[in-house]
Design a protein around this motif. Sequence first.
Motif, PDB file in Angstrom:
ATOM      1  N   GLU A   1      15.755  17.321   5.023  1.00 24.83           N
ATOM      2  CA  GLU A   1      15.529  16.581   6.259  1.00 24.83           C
ATOM      3  C   GLU A   1      16.159  15.194   6.201  1.00 24.83           C
ATOM      4  O   GLU A   1      16.623  14.667   7.221  1.00 24.83           O
ATOM      5  CB  GLU A   1      14.028  16.482   6.547  1.00 24.83           C
ATOM      6  CG  GLU A   1      13.360  17.812   6.833  1.00 24.83           C
ATOM      7  CD  GLU A   1      14.024  18.550   7.983  1.00 24.83           C
ATOM      8  OE1 GLU A   1      14.283  17.922   9.033  1.00 24.83           O
ATOM      9  OE2 GLU A   1      14.312  19.757   7.833  1.00 24.83           O
ATOM     10  N   ALA A   2      16.178  14.591   5.020  1.00 29.57           N
ATOM     11  CA  ALA A   2      16.793  13.271   4.879  1.00 29.57           C
ATOM     12  C   ALA A   2      18.279  13.327   5.203  1.00 29.57           C
ATOM     13  O   ALA A   2      18.842  12.387   5.772  1.00 29.57           O
ATOM     14  CB  ALA A   2      16.581  12.741   3.462  1.00 29.57           C
ATOM     15  N   ARG A   3      18.907  14.410   4.836  1.00 32.01           N
ATOM     16  CA  ARG A   3      20.332  14.559   5.143  1.00 32.01           C
ATOM     17  C   ARG A   3      20.556  14.588   6.648  1.00 32.01           C
ATOM     18  O   ARG A   3      21.595  14.140   7.152  1.00 32.01           O
ATOM     19  CB  ARG A   3      20.843  15.851   4.508  1.00 32.01           C
ATOM     20  CG  ARG A   3      22.345  15.945   4.386  1.00 32.01           C
ATOM     21  CD  ARG A   3      22.732  17.140   3.545  1.00 32.01           C
ATOM     22  NE  ARG A   3      24.147  17.144   3.230  1.00 32.01           N
ATOM     23  CZ  ARG A   3      24.736  18.040   2.453  1.00 32.01           C
ATOM     24  NH1 ARG A   3      24.004  19.014   1.902  1.00 32.01           N
ATOM     25  NH2 ARG A   3      26.022  17.978   2.204  1.00 32.01           N
ATOM     26  N   ARG A   4      19.559  15.066   7.366  1.00 30.31           N
ATOM     27  CA  ARG A   4      19.646  15.151   8.830  1.00 30.31           C
ATOM     28  C   ARG A   4      19.297  13.818   9.492  1.00 30.31           C
ATOM     29  O   ARG A   4      20.007  13.376  10.415  1.00 30.31           O
ATOM     30  CB  ARG A   4      18.692  16.246   9.298  1.00 30.31           C
ATOM     31  CG  ARG A   4      18.534  16.381  10.806  1.00 30.31           C
ATOM     32  CD  ARG A   4      17.502  17.460  11.092  1.00 30.31           C
ATOM     33  NE  ARG A   4      17.157  17.573  12.498  1.00 30.31           N
ATOM     34  CZ  ARG A   4      16.141  18.282  12.964  1.00 30.31           C
ATOM     35  NH1 ARG A   4      15.374  18.973  12.122  1.00 30.31           N
ATOM     36  NH2 ARG A   4      15.881  18.325  14.250  1.00 30.31           N
ATOM     37  N   TYR A   5      18.233  13.173   9.030  1.00 30.72           N
ATOM     38  CA  TYR A   5      17.729  11.984   9.717  1.00 30.72           C
ATOM     39  C   TYR A   5      18.235  10.662   9.135  1.00 30.72           C
ATOM     40  O   TYR A   5      18.195   9.639   9.827  1.00 30.72           O
ATOM     41  CB  TYR A   5      16.193  11.988   9.709  1.00 30.72           C
ATOM     42  CG  TYR A   5      15.608  13.005  10.640  1.00 30.72           C
ATOM     43  CD1 TYR A   5      15.530  12.759  12.006  1.00 30.72           C
ATOM     44  CD2 TYR A   5      15.155  14.238  10.162  1.00 30.72           C
ATOM     45  CE1 TYR A   5      15.004  13.710  12.880  1.00 30.72           C
ATOM     46  CE2 TYR A   5      14.633  15.192  11.021  1.00 30.72           C
ATOM     47  CZ  TYR A   5      14.559  14.920  12.374  1.00 30.72           C
ATOM     48  OH  TYR A   5      14.045  15.852  13.235  1.00 30.72           O
ATOM     49  N   ALA A   6      18.679  10.671   7.895  1.00 28.85           N
ATOM     50  CA  ALA A   6      19.191   9.449   7.270  1.00 28.85           C
ATOM     51  C   ALA A   6      20.417   9.793   6.432  1.00 28.85           C
ATOM     52  O   ALA A   6      20.419   9.635   5.209  1.00 28.85           O
ATOM     53  CB  ALA A   6      18.107   8.794   6.414  1.00 28.85           C
ATOM     54  N   PRO A   7      21.482  10.281   7.064  1.00 33.38           N
ATOM     55  CA  PRO A   7      22.631  10.785   6.307  1.00 33.38           C
ATOM     56  C   PRO A   7      23.322   9.725   5.453  1.00 33.38           C
ATOM     57  O   PRO A   7      24.012  10.075   4.489  1.00 33.38           O
ATOM     58  CB  PRO A   7      23.563  11.319   7.400  1.00 33.38           C
ATOM     59  CG  PRO A   7      23.148  10.609   8.643  1.00 33.38           C
ATOM     60  CD  PRO A   7      21.676  10.407   8.520  1.00 33.38           C
ATOM     61  N   ASP A   8      23.157   8.461   5.785  1.00 30.44           N
ATOM     62  CA  ASP A   8      23.809   7.405   5.018  1.00 30.44           C
ATOM     63  C   ASP A   8      22.997   6.957   3.806  1.00 30.44           C
ATOM     64  O   ASP A   8      23.479   6.158   2.998  1.00 30.44           O
ATOM     65  CB  ASP A   8      24.078   6.192   5.911  1.00 30.44           C
ATOM     66  CG  ASP A   8      25.087   6.496   7.005  1.00 30.44           C
ATOM     67  OD1 ASP A   8      25.927   7.395   6.802  1.00 30.44           O
ATOM     68  OD2 ASP A   8      25.023   5.845   8.063  1.00 30.44           O
ATOM     69  N   ALA A   9      21.774   7.430   3.678  1.00 28.12           N
ATOM     70  CA  ALA A   9      20.922   7.060   2.545  1.00 28.12           C
ATOM     71  C   ALA A   9      21.185   7.980   1.360  1.00 28.12           C
ATOM     72  O   ALA A   9      21.611   9.132   1.527  1.00 28.12           O
ATOM     73  CB  ALA A   9      19.444   7.129   2.936  1.00 28.12           C
TER      74      ALA A   9
END
Length: 307
Positions: free
Chosen positions: A186-194
């Motif tokens: 989900e992080a790849r979807r919602y915070a791709p730059d993190a």
Amino acid sequence: MTFSGGTVELHGHRGARGLRPENTLPGLAHALTLGVDAIEFDVGLTADDVVVLNHDQVLSPVNVSDTAPVRPGDPQFPYVGKALRELTLAQIRTVDAGVRRPAADDDPFALTQLPLPGTPLPTLAEVCALLSAAPEVRPAVELKTDPGWSDSEVTRFTAAVAEVLEAFGLTGRSRLLAFDWRVLVEARRYAPDAGRVALVERVTTVPGTPWLAGLDHADPAGAALDVGATALSPEMALATPDLVERAQGLALPVAVWTLNEPADMTRYVGYGVDAIVTDYPDRLRAVLSEHGLPVPTPWPGTMPVPN
């Protein structure tokens, strides 16, 4: 996500748990004034969808204590022992997170941690405001879920964390950490730059594990790469030279946790890990200096910390 090539990054664990109350603004600020490359802390979600700091999904009597109900006769009081997801921010604000009360007298952190009575649990937004003043330090935000959470709950939580980071312009310098690897998806979807850090420990890498988003437990580094992680963070017992070599061969930096003894720190410096997570940033700074490795610059002056 990049780590500092040719060096060993210093990550303060829960701020500086060995020295100040964990997951609190004074604890994080103390780590900044000591000098760290990254500052790790844990977050959960309240009943009214506010992201707050706390290690356990349930308020633990070890690190928090009740004071008074948010309103007279609140049927949910006392709050300690209840899940964050069952309590509102207003209720959580009443607990005191400034004094460690361990079950055992030999708790190492109670022996070295400076009590700060009256310290509340902060929100992620308050922490972001603090870290905005320290642009060289990377937030390492661990999202506390488990396989019992539904996919929709994981999505909701991850999106809430990403929204706060974005509001403060911190997404690009942040790292999102999780044992429950659905968070990384989900992080790849919602915070791709993190950055996305795959946490592993012995109990999450057993046959049939539900923690790794359905991936193979036998090759944690390969599985982390497959799930889209940008770094691997194993517990010390798993961080063998072979695992370090395997992960780095896949271009995954390795951040080992939680090392508090100088002898262990020295050993893993020798293994060539990319980062060490510690409750005692002061000890690790000394070890890195002894080995001729650079240490992060302490943040100057006193950090303004609201209570």
